[in-house]
Design a protein around this motif. Structure first.
Motif, PDB file in Angstrom:
ATOM      1  N   ALA A 162       0.808  -1.215   0.000  1.00 16.62           N
ATOM      2  CA  ALA A 162       0.000   0.000   0.000  1.00 16.62           C
ATOM      3  C   ALA A 162       0.841   1.264   0.000  1.00 16.62           C
ATOM      4  CB  ALA A 162      -0.924   0.002   1.214  1.00 16.62           C
ATOM      5  N   SER A 163       2.133   1.151  -0.263  1.00 13.57           N
ATOM      6  CA  SER A 163       3.013   2.306  -0.146  1.00 13.57           C
ATOM      7  C   SER A 163       2.667   3.395  -1.149  1.00 13.57           C
ATOM      8  CB  SER A 163       4.472   1.874  -0.331  1.00 13.57           C
ATOM      9  OG  SER A 163       4.644   1.276  -1.600  1.00 13.57           O
ATOM     10  N   PHE A 164       2.011   3.015  -2.269  1.00 11.48           N
ATOM     11  CA  PHE A 164       1.665   4.033  -3.261  1.00 11.48           C
ATOM     12  C   PHE A 164       0.679   5.044  -2.718  1.00 11.48           C
ATOM     13  CE2 PHE A 164      -2.661   2.797  -4.300  1.00 11.48           C
ATOM     14  CZ  PHE A 164      -2.714   1.486  -3.876  1.00 11.48           C
ATOM     15  N   HIS A 165      -0.056   4.694  -1.664  1.00 10.30           N
ATOM     16  CA  HIS A 165      -1.028   5.624  -1.091  1.00 10.30           C
ATOM     17  C   HIS A 165      -0.329   6.853  -0.514  1.00 10.30           C
ATOM     18  CE1 HIS A 165      -4.258   2.846  -1.605  1.00 10.30           C
ATOM     19  NE2 HIS A 165      -3.780   1.953  -0.759  1.00 10.30           N
ATOM     20  N   SER A 166       0.930   6.753  -0.176  1.00 12.00           N
ATOM     21  CA  SER A 166       1.600   7.823   0.559  1.00 12.00           C
ATOM     22  C   SER A 166       2.477   8.686  -0.325  1.00 12.00           C
ATOM     23  CB  SER A 166       2.438   7.207   1.694  1.00 12.00           C
ATOM     24  OG  SER A 166       1.600   6.527   2.587  1.00 12.00           O
ATOM     25  N   ALA A 167       2.311   8.576  -1.635  1.00  7.85           N
ATOM     26  CA  ALA A 167       3.103   9.414  -2.525  1.00  7.85           C
ATOM     27  C   ALA A 167       2.727  10.877  -2.348  1.00  7.85           C
ATOM     28  CB  ALA A 167       2.874   8.984  -3.980  1.00  7.85           C
ATOM     29  N   SER A 168       3.684  11.767  -2.576  1.00  3.15           N
ATOM     30  CA  SER A 168       3.408  13.201  -2.487  1.00  3.15           C
ATOM     31  C   SER A 168       2.524  13.618  -3.648  1.00  3.15           C
ATOM     32  CB  SER A 168       4.725  13.981  -2.513  1.00  3.15           C
ATOM     33  OG  SER A 168       5.514  13.652  -1.395  1.00  3.15           O
ATOM     34  N   PHE A 169       1.619  14.558  -3.407  1.00  5.06           N
ATOM     35  CA  PHE A 169       0.692  15.011  -4.427  1.00  5.06           C
ATOM     36  C   PHE A 169       1.024  16.445  -4.813  1.00  5.06           C
ATOM     37  CE2 PHE A 169      -1.592  11.747  -2.109  1.00  5.06           C
ATOM     38  CZ  PHE A 169      -2.134  10.993  -3.134  1.00  5.06           C
ATOM     39  N   SER A 170       1.034  16.704  -6.118  1.00  5.91           N
ATOM     40  CA  SER A 170       1.233  18.053  -6.611  1.00  5.91           C
ATOM     41  C   SER A 170       0.653  18.146  -8.012  1.00  5.91           C
ATOM     42  CB  SER A 170       2.727  18.417  -6.644  1.00  5.91           C
ATOM     43  OG  SER A 170       3.423  17.537  -7.501  1.00  5.91           O
ATOM     44  N   TYR A 220     -14.217   0.565  18.209  1.00  7.78           N
ATOM     45  CA  TYR A 220     -14.462  -0.326  17.070  1.00  7.78           C
ATOM     46  C   TYR A 220     -13.852   0.257  15.795  1.00  7.78           C
ATOM     47  CZ  TYR A 220     -17.152  -3.279  13.842  1.00  7.78           C
ATOM     48  OH  TYR A 220     -17.533  -4.164  12.857  1.00  7.78           O
ATOM     49  N   THR A 221     -14.006   1.564  15.602  1.00  3.25           N
ATOM     50  CA  THR A 221     -13.416   2.239  14.447  1.00  3.25           C
ATOM     51  C   THR A 221     -11.901   2.058  14.426  1.00  3.25           C
ATOM     52  OG1 THR A 221     -15.165   3.917  14.332  1.00  3.25           O
ATOM     53  CG2 THR A 221     -13.025   4.504  13.393  1.00  3.25           C
ATOM     54  N   GLU A 222     -11.253   2.306  15.560  1.00  5.88           N
ATOM     55  CA  GLU A 222      -9.800   2.175  15.624  1.00  5.88           C
ATOM     56  C   GLU A 222      -9.354   0.758  15.274  1.00  5.88           C
ATOM     57  OE1 GLU A 222      -9.561   5.290  19.425  1.00  5.88           O
ATOM     58  OE2 GLU A 222      -8.501   3.376  19.504  1.00  5.88           O
ATOM     59  N   LEU A 223     -10.025  -0.233  15.839  1.00  7.07           N
ATOM     60  CA  LEU A 223      -9.628  -1.629  15.634  1.00  7.07           C
ATOM     61  C   LEU A 223      -9.924  -2.084  14.207  1.00  7.07           C
ATOM     62  CD1 LEU A 223     -10.802  -3.181  19.027  1.00  7.07           C
ATOM     63  CD2 LEU A 223      -8.462  -2.667  18.308  1.00  7.07           C
ATOM     64  N   MET A 224     -11.078  -1.710  13.683  1.00  4.83           N
ATOM     65  CA  MET A 224     -11.408  -2.107  12.318  1.00  4.83           C
ATOM     66  C   MET A 224     -10.479  -1.436  11.311  1.00  4.83           C
ATOM     67  SD  MET A 224     -13.740  -4.409  12.101  1.00  4.83           S
ATOM     68  CE  MET A 224     -14.406  -4.266  10.441  1.00  4.83           C
ATOM     69  N   GLY A 225     -10.155  -0.160  11.543  1.00  6.02           N
ATOM     70  CA  GLY A 225      -9.223   0.517  10.640  1.00  6.02           C
ATOM     71  C   GLY A 225      -7.864  -0.141  10.641  1.00  6.02           C
ATOM     72  N   GLU A 226      -7.386  -0.501  11.821  1.00  6.48           N
ATOM     73  CA  GLU A 226      -6.097  -1.193  11.908  1.00  6.48           C
ATOM     74  C   GLU A 226      -6.169  -2.572  11.268  1.00  6.48           C
ATOM     75  OE1 GLU A 226      -2.811  -2.453  15.323  1.00  6.48           O
ATOM     76  OE2 GLU A 226      -4.347  -0.949  15.758  1.00  6.48           O
ATOM     77  N   TYR A 227      -7.296  -3.254  11.453  1.00  6.79           N
ATOM     78  CA  TYR A 227      -7.475  -4.569  10.829  1.00  6.79           C
ATOM     79  C   TYR A 227      -7.447  -4.461   9.306  1.00  6.79           C
ATOM     80  CZ  TYR A 227      -9.690  -8.818   9.128  1.00  6.79           C
ATOM     81  OH  TYR A 227      -9.962  -9.966   8.428  1.00  6.79           O
ATOM     82  N   TYR A 228      -8.176  -3.499   8.754  1.00 12.35           N
ATOM     83  CA  TYR A 228      -8.199  -3.332   7.298  1.00 12.35           C
ATOM     84  C   TYR A 228      -6.813  -2.947   6.777  1.00 12.35           C
ATOM     85  CZ  TYR A 228     -13.175  -3.746   6.133  1.00 12.35           C
ATOM     86  OH  TYR A 228     -14.436  -4.224   5.877  1.00 12.35           O
ATOM     87  N   TYR A 229      -6.056  -2.222   7.558  1.00 11.36           N
ATOM     88  CA  TYR A 229      -4.685  -1.881   7.164  1.00 11.36           C
ATOM     89  C   TYR A 229      -3.834  -3.144   7.059  1.00 11.36           C
ATOM     90  CZ  TYR A 229       0.187  -0.417   7.832  1.00 11.36           C
ATOM     91  OH  TYR A 229       1.548  -0.268   7.724  1.00 11.36           O
ATOM     92  N   HIS A 230      -3.868  -3.983   8.070  1.00 13.83           N
ATOM     93  CA  HIS A 230      -3.042  -5.189   8.064  1.00 13.83           C
ATOM     94  C   HIS A 230      -3.588  -6.249   7.109  1.00 13.83           C
ATOM     95  CE1 HIS A 230      -0.269  -4.027  11.210  1.00 13.83           C
ATOM     96  NE2 HIS A 230      -1.277  -3.643  11.971  1.00 13.83           N
ATOM     97  N   ARG A 231      -4.882  -6.350   6.986  1.00  7.75           N
ATOM     98  CA  ARG A 231      -5.478  -7.432   6.186  1.00  7.75           C
ATOM     99  C   ARG A 231      -5.569  -7.082   4.709  1.00  7.75           C
ATOM    100  NH1 ARG A 231      -6.739 -10.951   3.486  1.00  7.75           N
ATOM    101  NH2 ARG A 231      -8.261 -12.648   3.791  1.00  7.75           N
ATOM    102  N   TYR A 232      -5.927  -5.828   4.394  1.00  4.30           N
ATOM    103  CA  TYR A 232      -6.188  -5.453   3.006  1.00  4.30           C
ATOM    104  C   TYR A 232      -5.308  -4.326   2.489  1.00  4.30           C
ATOM    105  CZ  TYR A 232     -10.386  -8.072   4.170  1.00  4.30           C
ATOM    106  OH  TYR A 232     -11.247  -9.044   4.596  1.00  4.30           O
ATOM    107  N   GLY A 233      -4.412  -3.814   3.317  1.00  2.00           N
ATOM    108  CA  GLY A 233      -3.543  -2.734   2.865  1.00  2.00           C
ATOM    109  C   GLY A 233      -4.219  -1.383   2.801  1.00  2.00           C
ATOM    110  N   LEU A 234      -5.367  -1.216   3.459  1.00  5.54           N
ATOM    111  CA  LEU A 234      -6.045   0.078   3.455  1.00  5.54           C
ATOM    112  C   LEU A 234      -5.211   1.115   4.197  1.00  5.54           C
ATOM    113  CD1 LEU A 234      -8.537   1.914   2.985  1.00  5.54           C
ATOM    114  CD2 LEU A 234      -9.452   1.026   5.152  1.00  5.54           C
ATOM    115  N   ASP A 235      -5.010   2.260   3.563  1.00  3.51           N
ATOM    116  CA  ASP A 235      -4.246   3.336   4.190  1.00  3.51           C
ATOM    117  C   ASP A 235      -5.160   4.113   5.130  1.00  3.51           C
ATOM    118  OD1 ASP A 235      -2.481   5.273   4.913  1.00  3.51           O
ATOM    119  OD2 ASP A 235      -1.940   5.876   2.885  1.00  3.51           O
TER     120      ASP A 235
END
Length: 375
Positions: A45-53, A203-218
């Motif tokens: 998921a590293s492409f999510h963090s590219a600089s935008f311009s 629940y939001t915090e845990l689900m967000g972290e889960y989606y990050y580790h499981r699906y690469g969601l930024d």
């Protein structure tokens, strides 16, 4: 009736085929967007963090945009990325000054199909999810809070994962509970909140972290303290007294507080809050050691806030009519937050302390002839 109608709408959506997988309502598994491809890892998921311009500036959607923070965030982002690149949305009719300041859409976070359409049709890349019922309002209407704060989150997480969005969802001091450390509360500790708002944010915090580790969601999240803003109405939060005290002090010279004089809670001026939100969203992925951070600026009680107001308005009077529900909520929250990780990882630093806050708020509400500038 509003709640029944909302739930009936959800059931009809499933029956009509608007949601590809209705069994998800019972299983909670977001399988509808996985297909046959292998799950992403965080490294993928590293492409999510590219600089935008320039042409690569993010296309932004803000849900719940007519709440306390949405309009201010939209203004900040439009200055950074351009007016047409930031869409504000809500289920309420916007006032003229909001409607004509930039793109606005109707968006119900309980309508999954509509969310997908908005993301696809507008090529959204960043999503700020602000739709939620706050602490006091949530306790007054638990079924609605559960629907908006949990079901709405499910929809946003799934859309964000399906379309590889960078997603920000705020959390809160309400995500802590009476068994959490209170002075200060660290990023990682026991969290057993006793409000539907707090439970939904854990629940939001845990689900967000889960989606990050499981699906690469930024997924990125900040635990906000009480937010004080001059140009918005209180929205049903326990810390609303720290907003309402200023117009009441100007209009009548008196204020009745619904918390105890000694109820110390962490607070932040809205300008710092919005800047922190943009900074964490803009931070390179490799600088983030966690998905959810505490942020803090100041901590005070109603009595201490009143003493600062008295420096400007010597005739001001405060009285106390304690609401037991609100006071119980406040007693379960931290008195201050440890935000050392945010300061170390992505350089968070607040600008407003209590004297600057009080001067700014009183001047905004029209006491320019009586309020001295903070030294």
């Amino acid at each position: 009736m509003q709640i029944i109608g909302m739930l009936r709408h959800v059931a009809m959506a499933c029956g009509a085929g608007q949601r590809p997988l209705c069994s998800r309502w019972t299983s909670g598994l977001p399988v509808r967007f996985l297909g046959t491809s292998s799950p992403q890892s965080p490294a993928d998921a590293s492409f999510h963090s590219a600089s935008f311009s320039g042409a690569d500036r993010p296309q932004v959607l803000i849900t719940g945009g007519l709440g306390q923070l949405g309009v201010g965030l939209a203004n900040l982002l439009r200055k950074r990325f351009g007016k047409d690149n930031v869409i504000l949305s809500d289920i309420r009719k916007p006032p003229d000054h909001v409607f004509y300041s930039g793109p606005f859409l109707y968006a119900d976070v309980l309508d999954y199909k509509r969310l997908r359409e908005i993301v696809v049709n507008n090529r959204i890349t960043w999503l700020f999810h602000y739709s939620a019922l706050l602490s006091a309002a949530g306790e007054a209407n638990v079924p609605l809070a559960r629907a908006v704060n949990v079901t709405g989150l499910h929809n946003v997480l799934d859309v964000a994962a399906e379309y590889h969005l960078r997603l920000f969802v705020p959390s809160t001091i309400g995500a802590f509970g009476p068994t959490s450390p209170r002075n200060p509360a660290p990023d990682l500790c026991t969290q057993r909140p006793r409000t539907i708002y707090g439970v939904s944010k854990v629940y939001t915090e845990l689900m967000g972290e889960y989606y990050y580790h499981r699906y690469g969601l930024d997924f990125r999240c900040l635990r906000y303290p009480g937010i004080i803003s001059a140009d918005s109405q209180p929205g049903g939060g326990t810390t609303d007294y720290a907003v309402q005290i200023f117009p009441d002090a100007i209009r009548s010279g008196k204020f009745e507080c619904n918390l105890k004089a000694s109820a110390r809670l962490p607070m932040m001026y809205v300008q710092d809050c919005l800047r922190a939100t943009l900074e964490v969203m803009d931070a390179p992925a490799e600088s983030l050691s966690m998905r959810t951070y505490n942020i803090n600026a100041m901590s005070f009680s109603p009595e201490e806030l009143a003493q600062e107001v008295l420096k400007h308005l010597p005739e001001f009077q405060i009285s106390y009519n304690v609401d037991p529900v609100l006071q119980a909520i406040a007693d379960s929250w931290p008195m201050t937050l440890d935000d050392s990780s945010a300061r170390k990882d992505w350089g968070w630093k607040h600008d407003f302390d209590l004297p600057e806050l009080v001067t700014t708020m009183l001047n905004f509400h029209g006491s320019d002839t009586r309020v001295a500038q903070a030294n």
